[in-house]
Design an enzyme around this catalytic site. Structure first.
Site, PDB file in Angstrom:
ATOM      1  N   HIS A  13       0.872  -1.197   0.000  1.00  0.00           N
ATOM      2  CA  HIS A  13       0.000   0.000   0.000  1.00  0.00           C
ATOM      3  C   HIS A  13       0.899   1.235   0.000  1.00  0.00           C
ATOM      4  O   HIS A  13       1.420   1.634   1.041  1.00  0.00           O
ATOM      5  CB  HIS A  13      -0.902   0.009   1.240  1.00  0.00           C
ATOM      6  CG  HIS A  13      -1.896   1.136   1.245  1.00  0.00           C
ATOM      7  ND1 HIS A  13      -3.236   0.942   1.493  1.00  0.00           N
ATOM      8  CD2 HIS A  13      -1.762   2.468   1.030  1.00  0.00           C
ATOM      9  CE1 HIS A  13      -3.870   2.098   1.444  1.00  0.00           C
ATOM     10  NE2 HIS A  13      -2.987   3.051   1.166  1.00  0.00           N
ATOM     11  N   HIS A  15       1.530   5.307  -1.704  1.00  0.00           N
ATOM     12  CA  HIS A  15       1.138   6.472  -2.507  1.00  0.00           C
ATOM     13  C   HIS A  15       2.384   7.098  -3.107  1.00  0.00           C
ATOM     14  O   HIS A  15       3.295   7.504  -2.376  1.00  0.00           O
ATOM     15  CB  HIS A  15       0.421   7.513  -1.641  1.00  0.00           C
ATOM     16  CG  HIS A  15      -0.860   7.002  -1.051  1.00  0.00           C
ATOM     17  ND1 HIS A  15      -2.073   7.103  -1.691  1.00  0.00           N
ATOM     18  CD2 HIS A  15      -1.105   6.338   0.101  1.00  0.00           C
ATOM     19  CE1 HIS A  15      -3.018   6.542  -0.947  1.00  0.00           C
ATOM     20  NE2 HIS A  15      -2.452   6.067   0.153  1.00  0.00           N
ATOM     21  N   LYS A  94      -9.150  -0.567  -5.958  1.00  0.00           N
ATOM     22  CA  LYS A  94      -9.241   0.092  -4.657  1.00  0.00           C
ATOM     23  C   LYS A  94     -10.593   0.779  -4.499  1.00  0.00           C
ATOM     24  O   LYS A  94     -10.996   1.551  -5.365  1.00  0.00           O
ATOM     25  CB  LYS A  94      -8.112   1.130  -4.535  1.00  0.00           C
ATOM     26  CG  LYS A  94      -8.122   1.937  -3.235  1.00  0.00           C
ATOM     27  CD  LYS A  94      -7.793   1.071  -2.020  1.00  0.00           C
ATOM     28  CE  LYS A  94      -7.915   1.847  -0.724  1.00  0.00           C
ATOM     29  NZ  LYS A  94      -6.702   2.557  -0.348  1.00  0.00           N
ATOM     30  N   HIS A 131     -10.579   0.860   1.679  1.00  0.00           N
ATOM     31  CA  HIS A 131     -10.405   1.840   2.749  1.00  0.00           C
ATOM     32  C   HIS A 131     -11.584   1.636   3.689  1.00  0.00           C
ATOM     33  O   HIS A 131     -12.712   2.008   3.360  1.00  0.00           O
ATOM     34  CB  HIS A 131     -10.363   3.273   2.210  1.00  0.00           C
ATOM     35  CG  HIS A 131     -10.094   4.281   3.291  1.00  0.00           C
ATOM     36  ND1 HIS A 131      -8.880   4.927   3.416  1.00  0.00           N
ATOM     37  CD2 HIS A 131     -10.858   4.709   4.325  1.00  0.00           C
ATOM     38  CE1 HIS A 131      -8.927   5.721   4.485  1.00  0.00           C
ATOM     39  NE2 HIS A 131     -10.115   5.611   5.054  1.00  0.00           N
ATOM     40  N   HIS A 169      -4.721  -0.743   5.865  1.00  0.00           N
ATOM     41  CA  HIS A 169      -4.289   0.055   7.020  1.00  0.00           C
ATOM     42  C   HIS A 169      -5.227  -0.089   8.223  1.00  0.00           C
ATOM     43  O   HIS A 169      -5.854   0.870   8.659  1.00  0.00           O
ATOM     44  CB  HIS A 169      -4.094   1.529   6.664  1.00  0.00           C
ATOM     45  CG  HIS A 169      -5.119   2.145   5.748  1.00  0.00           C
ATOM     46  ND1 HIS A 169      -6.469   2.044   5.959  1.00  0.00           N
ATOM     47  CD2 HIS A 169      -4.992   2.881   4.624  1.00  0.00           C
ATOM     48  CE1 HIS A 169      -7.115   2.692   5.015  1.00  0.00           C
ATOM     49  NE2 HIS A 169      -6.229   3.201   4.185  1.00  0.00           N
ATOM     50  N   ASP A 240       1.254   2.526   3.532  1.00  0.00           N
ATOM     51  CA  ASP A 240       0.389   3.691   3.334  1.00  0.00           C
ATOM     52  C   ASP A 240       1.203   4.979   3.400  1.00  0.00           C
ATOM     53  O   ASP A 240       0.702   6.025   3.816  1.00  0.00           O
ATOM     54  CB  ASP A 240      -0.766   3.719   4.345  1.00  0.00           C
ATOM     55  CG  ASP A 240      -1.823   4.755   4.001  1.00  0.00           C
ATOM     56  OD1 ASP A 240      -1.900   5.184   2.841  1.00  0.00           O
ATOM     57  OD2 ASP A 240      -2.571   5.138   4.915  1.00  0.00           O
TER      58      ASP A 240
HETATM   59  C1  NCD Z   1      -3.813   8.838   2.077  1.00  0.00           C
HETATM   60  C2  NCD Z   1      -3.360   9.897   1.073  1.00  0.00           C
HETATM   61  O1  NCD Z   1      -2.862  10.952   1.477  1.00  0.00           O
HETATM   62  O2  NCD Z   1      -3.483   9.649  -0.130  1.00  0.00           O
HETATM   63  N1  NCD Z   1      -3.893   9.467   3.373  1.00  0.00           N
HETATM   64  C3  NCD Z   1      -3.879   8.851   4.572  1.00  0.00           C
HETATM   65  O3  NCD Z   1      -4.059   9.522   5.582  1.00  0.00           O
HETATM   66  N2  NCD Z   1      -3.661   7.555   4.680  1.00  0.00           N
HETATM   67  C4  NCD Z   1      -5.090   8.235   1.646  1.00  0.00           C
HETATM   68  C5  NCD Z   1      -5.464   6.984   2.398  1.00  0.00           C
HETATM   69  O4  NCD Z   1      -4.878   5.923   2.200  1.00  0.00           O
HETATM   70  O5  NCD Z   1      -6.389   7.062   3.232  1.00  0.00           O
HETATM   71 ZN    ZN Z   2      -3.401   5.003   1.571  1.00  0.00          ZN
END
Ligand code: NCD
Ligand code: ZN
Length: 337
Positions: A13, A15, A94, A131, A169, A240
């Site tokens: 996971h 970003h 997702k 999520h 998460h 995450d």
């Molecule tokens: C994530 C993001 O910033 O893209 N933020 C977070 O707090 N985890 C999005 C997500 O996975 O919820």
């Molecule tokens: Zn995330």
């Protein structure tokens, strides 16, 4: 044990964003082989063609082995999902409940409308990443994951018993139990293993501890530590890691997300060390995730070394600047290059 050699971990996971932020963070996932890359860009990655194009931008920015996801909307075409999964463009889909988190406005409001695409995913074995929070403003933010288990996940599971599910998460003891009782997969982040809501709120408000789902009480953190280090195959590594520019975090209305990619592997090792469970790290970090996604584990290895406390930089990058999540206590593990 002062050194530990394990199969190379993957991050299930991650970003990576796009543009300048992508170029800043793509090279920084120290020690990880593959990463399941989240699709919550602006605009979101909603089609197989968009995922293929994003994959090329990620590789060009310096992360070699991304596994792509599609962002599920109420308009998603089941045929496109099945095709993109069958030809290897995507590894998963997702689902963001609309309004649950960063860039989730295009997510799902009416769950009846995604029934056909979820039916197709169940039939064709396409994994669904969730999520797991309700978005009803009447529900207290600390209860949103628990409420999701009862009102969304249980019916989804009943309706689609063959669907391959990852609850992303997870943050509560309740989610740990649900995952074990129902045999689904779950990722656990660094920050939810290392911190609780007191760390975020009790000694001043720490914006770099703020993510969604929000940090919970200490007993939940401890349940997550127990789950991660238990050896149960349901649980695997997903950072995450969610970079935001420093100005968006250190703001009157702080963006949700902790940036952990560069030191995440060292931090997980620290947690497993503190729990006396270094022998279980390889399963959590390198084996359970590939098994869940029906992939081979990485063939190569990575070596971790215990040493001096890691010195985290004040920020990564220049434009934009990204501040790393600092758990506030020493991380004594280092990842050999
Ligand atoms: C994530 C993001 O910033 O893209 N933020 C977070 O707090 N985890 C999005 C997500 O996975 O919820
Ligand atoms: Zn995330």
């Amino acid at each position: 044990m002062d050194t530990l050699t394990i199969r190379r971990p993957d991050d299930w996971h991650l970003h990576l964003r796009d543009g300048a932020m992508l170029r800043t963070v793509a090279p920084l996932s120290a020690g990880f082989g593959r990463a399941l890359v989240m699709p919550n860009l602006v605009p979101p990655v909603t089609t197989g063609a968009m995922a293929a194009a994003y994959r090329e931008r990620i590789r060009a920015a310096g992360f070699a082995r991304p596994l792509m996801t599609l962002y599920l909307t109420e308009e998603t075409d089941p045929a496109d999902v099945v095709r993109a999964h069958a030809d290897g463009t995507i590894a998963a889909v997702k689902l963001y409940p609309a309004g649950a988190t960063t860039n989730s406005a295009s997510g799902v409001r009416d769950w009846d409308r995604i029934r056909p695409v979820v039916d197709a995913m169940e039939e064709h074995g396409v994994p669904l990443c969730l999520h797991g929070e309700v978005t009803d403003p009447e529900v207290d933010i600390f209860d949103r994951e628990l409420r999701f288990l009862d009102t969304r996940l249980a019916p989804l599971r009943d309706m689609h018993p063959g669907l391959r599910i990852t609850l992303e998460h997870i943050t509560t003891a309740d989610a740990v139990s649900w995952v074990l009782d129902h045999g689904v997969g779950a990722t656990i982040t660094v920050q939810h293993l290392m911190a609780d809501r007191n760390d975020m709120l009790a000694v001043g408000l720490r914006p770099h501890h703020y993510c969604l789902p929000v940090l919970k009480r200490r007993r939940h953190r401890d349940a997550l530590r127990h789950a991660a280090t238990s050896g149960a195959k349901n649980f695997f590594l997903g950072t995450d890691s969610a970079p935001h520019p420093q100005h968006a975090k250190e703001a009157a209305c702080c963006a949700a997300g902790c940036f952990t990619a560069p030191h995440a592997l060292a931090a997980y090792a620290q947690v497993f060390d503190e729990e006396g469970a270094l022998g279980k790290l390889e399963g959590f970090a390198s084996l359970h995730g590939p098994a869940h996604y029906r992939l081979e584990p990485n063939a190569d290895t990575v070596t971790l070394r215990r040493g001096e406390p890691l010195e985290l930089p004040a920020h990564h990058g220049g434009d934009p600047r990204v501040v790393p999540f600092d758990p506030g206590h020493p991380i004594r593990w280092h990842v050999d290059a």
